[in-house]
Design a protein around this motif. Structure first.
Motif, PDB file in Angstrom:
ATOM      1  N   UNK A  83       1.057  -1.109   0.019  1.00 37.56           N
ATOM      2  CA  UNK A  83      -0.060   0.043  -0.065  1.00 37.56           C
ATOM      3  C   UNK A  83       0.797   1.187  -0.180  1.00 37.56           C
ATOM      4  N   UNK A  84       1.910   1.197   0.620  1.00 40.63           N
ATOM      5  CA  UNK A  84       2.917   2.429   0.755  1.00 40.63           C
ATOM      6  C   UNK A  84       3.327   2.498  -0.472  1.00 40.63           C
ATOM      7  N   UNK A  85       3.769   1.542  -1.421  1.00 40.38           N
ATOM      8  CA  UNK A  85       4.394   1.639  -2.785  1.00 40.38           C
ATOM      9  C   UNK A  85       3.286   2.364  -3.709  1.00 40.38           C
ATOM     10  N   UNK A  86       1.987   1.951  -3.671  1.00 35.77           N
ATOM     11  CA  UNK A  86       1.015   2.686  -4.372  1.00 35.77           C
ATOM     12  C   UNK A  86       0.938   4.127  -3.842  1.00 35.77           C
ATOM     13  N   UNK A  87       1.040   4.344  -2.673  1.00 34.94           N
ATOM     14  CA  UNK A  87       0.743   5.737  -2.204  1.00 34.94           C
ATOM     15  C   UNK A  87       1.665   6.691  -2.692  1.00 34.94           C
ATOM     16  N   UNK A  88       3.033   6.027  -2.603  1.00 30.12           N
ATOM     17  CA  UNK A  88       4.341   6.919  -3.231  1.00 30.12           C
ATOM     18  C   UNK A  88       4.388   7.020  -4.624  1.00 30.12           C
ATOM     19  N   UNK A  89       3.995   6.156  -5.444  1.00 32.17           N
ATOM     20  CA  UNK A  89       4.186   6.020  -6.746  1.00 32.17           C
ATOM     21  C   UNK A  89       3.225   6.704  -7.543  1.00 32.17           C
ATOM     22  N   UNK A  90       1.839   6.698  -6.910  1.00 31.93           N
ATOM     23  CA  UNK A  90       0.712   7.127  -7.740  1.00 31.93           C
ATOM     24  C   UNK A  90       0.198   8.312  -6.882  1.00 31.93           C
ATOM     25  N   UNK A  91      -0.494   9.385  -7.575  1.00 31.19           N
ATOM     26  CA  UNK A  91      -1.007  10.459  -6.966  1.00 31.19           C
ATOM     27  C   UNK A  91      -2.291  10.195  -5.960  1.00 31.19           C
ATOM     28  N   UNK A  92      -3.129   9.191  -6.544  1.00 30.62           N
ATOM     29  CA  UNK A  92      -4.269   8.676  -6.128  1.00 30.62           C
ATOM     30  C   UNK A  92      -4.190   7.402  -5.242  1.00 30.62           C
ATOM     31  N   UNK A  93      -2.597   7.108  -5.012  1.00 26.89           N
ATOM     32  CA  UNK A  93      -2.491   5.851  -3.980  1.00 26.89           C
ATOM     33  C   UNK A  93      -3.094   4.513  -4.851  1.00 26.89           C
ATOM     34  N   UNK A  94      -3.706   3.805  -3.662  1.00 25.84           N
ATOM     35  CA  UNK A  94      -4.228   2.547  -4.063  1.00 25.84           C
ATOM     36  C   UNK A  94      -5.412   2.629  -4.929  1.00 25.84           C
ATOM     37  N   UNK A  95      -6.143   4.022  -4.713  1.00 24.70           N
ATOM     38  CA  UNK A  95      -7.409   4.244  -5.639  1.00 24.70           C
ATOM     39  C   UNK A  95      -6.968   4.640  -6.934  1.00 24.70           C
ATOM     40  N   UNK A  96      -6.056   4.810  -7.414  1.00 24.90           N
ATOM     41  CA  UNK A  96      -5.433   5.038  -9.121  1.00 24.90           C
ATOM     42  C   UNK A  96      -5.958   3.607  -9.861  1.00 24.90           C
ATOM     43  N   UNK A  97      -6.393   4.249 -10.811  1.00 27.33           N
ATOM     44  CA  UNK A  97      -6.934   3.244 -11.861  1.00 27.33           C
ATOM     45  C   UNK A  97      -5.609   2.412 -12.545  1.00 27.33           C
ATOM     46  N   UNK A  98      -4.475   2.879 -12.267  1.00 24.47           N
ATOM     47  CA  UNK A  98      -3.334   2.312 -12.708  1.00 24.47           C
ATOM     48  C   UNK A  98      -2.649   1.411 -11.705  1.00 24.47           C
ATOM     49  N   UNK A  99      -3.548   0.903 -10.472  1.00 23.72           N
ATOM     50  CA  UNK A  99      -3.394   0.085  -9.670  1.00 23.72           C
ATOM     51  C   UNK A  99      -4.226  -0.999  -9.523  1.00 23.72           C
ATOM     52  N   UNK A 100      -3.807  -2.099  -9.852  1.00 19.45           N
ATOM     53  CA  UNK A 100      -4.630  -3.335  -9.999  1.00 19.45           C
ATOM     54  C   UNK A 100      -4.535  -4.581  -8.851  1.00 19.45           C
ATOM     55  N   UNK A 101      -5.266  -4.522  -7.906  1.00 21.69           N
ATOM     56  CA  UNK A 101      -4.850  -5.297  -6.738  1.00 21.69           C
ATOM     57  C   UNK A 101      -5.793  -6.398  -6.781  1.00 21.69           C
ATOM     58  N   UNK A 102      -5.539  -7.756  -6.679  1.00 22.81           N
ATOM     59  CA  UNK A 102      -6.501  -9.035  -6.532  1.00 22.81           C
ATOM     60  C   UNK A 102      -6.277  -9.640  -5.426  1.00 22.81           C
ATOM     61  N   UNK A 103      -7.173 -10.252  -4.781  1.00 15.76           N
ATOM     62  CA  UNK A 103      -7.309 -10.992  -3.711  1.00 15.76           C
ATOM     63  C   UNK A 103      -7.516 -12.654  -3.973  1.00 15.76           C
ATOM     64  N   UNK A 104      -6.606 -13.434  -3.584  1.00 12.15           N
ATOM     65  CA  UNK A 104      -6.508 -14.637  -4.058  1.00 12.15           C
ATOM     66  C   UNK A 104      -7.767 -15.368  -3.550  1.00 12.15           C
ATOM     67  N   UNK A 105      -8.078 -15.432  -2.237  1.00 17.19           N
ATOM     68  CA  UNK A 105      -9.137 -16.146  -1.704  1.00 17.19           C
ATOM     69  C   UNK A 105     -10.399 -15.739  -2.298  1.00 17.19           C
ATOM     70  N   UNK A 106     -10.591 -14.347  -2.699  1.00 18.14           N
ATOM     71  CA  UNK A 106     -11.826 -13.959  -3.004  1.00 18.14           C
ATOM     72  C   UNK A 106     -12.125 -14.249  -4.564  1.00 18.14           C
ATOM     73  N   UNK A 107     -10.909 -13.949  -5.395  1.00 19.75           N
ATOM     74  CA  UNK A 107     -11.042 -13.834  -6.976  1.00 19.75           C
ATOM     75  C   UNK A 107     -10.472 -15.048  -7.691  1.00 19.75           C
ATOM     76  N   UNK A 108      -9.386 -15.862  -7.137  1.00 18.11           N
ATOM     77  CA  UNK A 108      -8.904 -16.971  -7.721  1.00 18.11           C
ATOM     78  C   UNK A 108      -8.841 -18.212  -6.853  1.00 18.11           C
ATOM     79  N   UNK A 109      -9.751 -18.611  -6.310  1.00 17.74           N
ATOM     80  CA  UNK A 109      -9.420 -19.802  -5.382  1.00 17.74           C
ATOM     81  C   UNK A 109     -10.252 -21.299  -5.627  1.00 17.74           C
ATOM     82  N   UNK A 110     -10.856 -21.135  -6.948  1.00 20.26           N
ATOM     83  CA  UNK A 110     -11.415 -22.516  -7.283  1.00 20.26           C
ATOM     84  C   UNK A 110     -10.538 -23.326  -8.313  1.00 20.26           C
ATOM     85  N   UNK A 111     -10.202 -24.207  -8.206  1.00 15.70           N
ATOM     86  CA  UNK A 111      -9.298 -24.986  -9.060  1.00 15.70           C
ATOM     87  C   UNK A 111      -9.926 -25.238 -10.417  1.00 15.70           C
TER      88      UNK A 111
END
Length: 349
Positions: free
Chosen positions: A124-152
């Motif tokens: 999160x700190x990397x996103x905050x420092x590299x992008x003006x909008x931080x983690x909310x930037x449309x150029x920051x793409x975050x995925x949660x494994x358990x929520x989005x990629x868990x079914x074999x």
């Protein structure tokens, strides 16, 4: 450039061209004004920065400032017990952002460690420092494994989604950041389409992905990191003197062999991952630092007894070594907020 952006700039330039015309416009003036407007569109880069990009996020230095120095300061002040992270991460990012470097591939890093050691915090700190909008930037793409990629059984569709998302993201902005959290909760094979994309010069349509950043977060190898650190500490080595080289091979082998998204992964076989970064398990004094820092956020300097009382609530030690907090600083924020709230209302009564 999207049509809406072109249209916006065109109208903006025309508005400027005619802003001093009040009541009469002769055909010659109209032709000249329109010509100026259309001719100016050839300088899209400058015009876009001065018009459209002042109102919305664009892939430019304003929206993607890449403040590595600010990141260094954030990590120095807010991250505890992670000297290897501080040494390796900043150097990797500085090299990646250096215009004199001619890397042919994106920067790919894998963060490993037990819960509460700071993996998400640093991402999160990397996103905050590299992008003006931080983690909310449309150029920051975050995925949660358990929520989005868990079914074999859905691996094929996951690969297609990751492939398309990465291609679209880099098309939108070459300086995109992709964060994949909970890699250990994903099935093996989920990153096979990504392995070819982030390898050298393998993006479609001659896309340049060399400026992008990929970060993988995982609890994988957390036990192995703890075992290695405990062994070195018991042999008399100082924690602050321990180097990355003591963990890299351990992390790579554990990632490749343990169940999770990296098991037998092409990302590892093809040596696509540039840095395996260990987040060391935290000891008691590190948790104390987290507690003090959280109290300071509320404008309070905690008493020694307050810290000791909270330590009794939040800290349990690993069974194997009895040295490390099993949850690190993961629950500290909410515990301190609750304590401050209780004290505040008690004083008001």
């Amino acid at each position: 450039m999207h049509f809406s952006q072109v249209l916006f700039i065109y109208l903006y330039v025309l508005a400027i061209s005619f802003k001093d015309v009040h009541c009469f416009v002769d055909p010659v003036s109209l032709t000249i004004g329109a010509g100026v407007g259309l001719g100016a569109l050839t300088g899209f880069g400058f015009l876009k920065d001065q018009t459209y990009c002042r109102l919305t996020e664009c892939c430019n230095e304003r929206s993607v400032p890449g403040h590595i120095y600010e990141l260094r300061e954030m990590i120095r002040k807010r991250l505890y017990g992670q000297h290897i992270v501080k040494q390796q991460l900043i150097s990797a990012l500085e090299a990646h952002f250096n215009p004199q470097m001619s890397s042919r591939k994106p920067l790919v890093m894998s963060f490993h460690g037990t819960p509460g050691t700071g993996k998400n915090f640093v991402a999160d700190m990397i996103a905050e420092a590299l992008y003006e909008k931080g983690s909310k930037s449309r150029f920051v793409h975050k995925y949660m494994g358990r929520l989005e990629f868990s079914v074999e059984k859905n691996i094929k569709s996951y690969n297609e989604r990751i492939y398309n998302d990465v291609v679209m993201g880099i098309t939108d902005c070459p300086r995109s950041l992709f964060i994949f959290d909970e890699v250990d909760k994903m099935p093996a094979g989920v990153f096979e389409s990504l392995a070819s994309l982030v390898d050298y010069n393998s993006l479609p349509n001659k896309l340049d992905g060399s400026k992008a950043i990929f970060i993988f977060l995982s609890n994988l190898a957390g036990v192995q990191i703890s075992d290695q650190l405990a062994k070195m500490l018991k042999n008399g080595e100082l924690r602050e003197n321990i180097k990355l080289s003591s963990f890299e091979q351990i992390l790579q082998k554990a990632s490749y062999n343990l169940d999770g998204g990296f098991k037998k992964a092409g990302l590892i076989e093809q040596h696509v991952i540039d840095h395996y970064i260990p987040f060391l398990p935290l000891e008691k004094h590190h948790v104390q630092q987290c507690i003090s820092a959280e109290f300071l956020k509320w404008g309070r300097t905690p008493q020694k007894q307050e810290i000791e009382n909270m330590l009794k609530e939040v800290i349990t030690y690993d069974r194997g070594h009895g040295l490390f907090s099993t949850s690190g600083c993961k629950t500290i924020e909410k515990k301190v907020a609750t304590e401050v709230w209780i004290k505040k209302h008690h004083n008001e009564i």
